[in-house]
Design an enzyme around this catalytic site. Structure first.
Site, PDB file in Angstrom:
ATOM      1  N   ILE A 254       0.887  -1.155   0.000  1.00  0.00           N
ATOM      2  CA  ILE A 254       0.000   0.000   0.000  1.00  0.00           C
ATOM      3  C   ILE A 254       0.930   1.211   0.000  1.00  0.00           C
ATOM      4  CG2 ILE A 254      -0.300  -0.112   2.508  1.00  0.00           C
ATOM      5  CD1 ILE A 254      -3.152   0.967   2.093  1.00  0.00           C
ATOM      6  N   TYR A 255       1.016   1.855  -1.137  1.00  0.00           N
ATOM      7  CA  TYR A 255       1.971   2.944  -1.339  1.00  0.00           C
ATOM      8  C   TYR A 255       1.285   4.141  -1.961  1.00  0.00           C
ATOM      9  CZ  TYR A 255       5.844  -0.194  -0.353  1.00  0.00           C
ATOM     10  OH  TYR A 255       6.702  -1.048   0.269  1.00  0.00           O
ATOM     11  N   ILE A 256       1.713   5.315  -1.500  1.00  0.00           N
ATOM     12  CA  ILE A 256       1.172   6.587  -1.988  1.00  0.00           C
ATOM     13  C   ILE A 256       2.348   7.414  -2.515  1.00  0.00           C
ATOM     14  CG2 ILE A 256      -0.188   8.634  -1.382  1.00  0.00           C
ATOM     15  CD1 ILE A 256      -1.574   5.859  -0.883  1.00  0.00           C
TER      16      ILE A 256
ATOM     17  N   GLY B 112      -4.058   6.826   1.705  1.00  0.00           N
ATOM     18  CA  GLY B 112      -3.721   5.542   2.317  1.00  0.00           C
ATOM     19  C   GLY B 112      -4.922   4.950   3.050  1.00  0.00           C
TER      20      GLY B 112
ATOM     21  N   ASN C 134       9.636   1.818   9.956  1.00  0.00           N
ATOM     22  CA  ASN C 134       8.639   2.698   9.347  1.00  0.00           C
ATOM     23  C   ASN C 134       7.607   3.109  10.411  1.00  0.00           C
ATOM     24  OD1 ASN C 134       6.857   4.059   7.699  1.00  0.00           O
ATOM     25  ND2 ASN C 134       6.851   2.492   6.091  1.00  0.00           N
TER      26      ASN C 134
ATOM     27  N   TYR D 299      -1.292   1.858  11.009  1.00  0.00           N
ATOM     28  CA  TYR D 299      -1.953   0.561  11.154  1.00  0.00           C
ATOM     29  C   TYR D 299      -2.488   0.370  12.578  1.00  0.00           C
ATOM     30  CZ  TYR D 299      -0.129  -0.371   6.529  1.00  0.00           C
ATOM     31  OH  TYR D 299       0.151  -0.299   5.188  1.00  0.00           O
TER      32      TYR D 299
END
Length: 175
Positions: free
Chosen positions: A99-101, A111, A138, A145
């Site tokens: 999951i990348y922006i 996101g 990260n 999350y």
């Protein structure tokens, strides 16, 4: 902004767009100063090749989605079930592998929009939980999350070039 933001399934004919955003966002997230240029290029040349992304895109247990703002691809999501999952996690689950922006669009709830899509996919598939791996360094992603109810339940090591790193494995039980 949400009325302009759309999520679109990625198809095999989109492989070049997927490869481009995949390489760009991975480099932005994990390139220097977080990792050496040599290690990041080694990883990109192994995991983000046309052959590899095509193989992943064609896997029957994987799905990719683009986040598009107007006509621009600003992020993407990769979901895995069954045989496509990168770890053996017991039970009936969905893996969020990526999951990348795009950097300029981070902090604009894209996101969250993609994460919500994964929740919907898991519910539609009648799955029991969602899980993912996140790099232990990260901190912002881990906080994101955690805010969404994911809890760490395991970890594993992986190689980024010549550097051994740790992913935290997180899970969210669906109601």
């Amino acid at each position: 902004m949400s009325h302009e933001l759309r999520i679109l399934k990625v198809f095999p004919e989109d492989v070049h767009k997927l490869l481009k955003i995949g390489r760009q966002t991975f480099y932005d997230a994990f390139g220097p100063p977080h990792n050496t240029e040599e290690n990041i290029q080694c990883y990109l040349n192994e995991k983000f090749t046309l052959k590899q992304i095509t193989r992943e895109l064609e896997h029957p247990d994987s799905e990719y989605f683009f986040a598009k703002l107007n006509q621009e691809i600003v992020g993407y999501l990769k979901l895995n079930t069954k045989e496509a999952q990168t770890e053996t996690v017991r039970g009936n689950g969905l893996e969020i592998e990526r999951i990348y922006i795009v950097r300029e669009y981070q902090g604009k709830r894209i996101g969250q929009f993609l994460l919500d899509k994964s929740f919907q996919e898991a519910k539609d598939k009648k799955l029991d939980f969602i899980w993912l791996g996140v790099w232990s360094q990260n901190v912002e992603a881990i906080k994101f999350y955690n805010r969404n109810g994911f809890k760490v339940f395991d970890s594993h090591s992986f190689m980024l070039g010549s550097d051994e790193q740790t992913d935290l494995i997180m899970k969210l039980i669906l109601e």
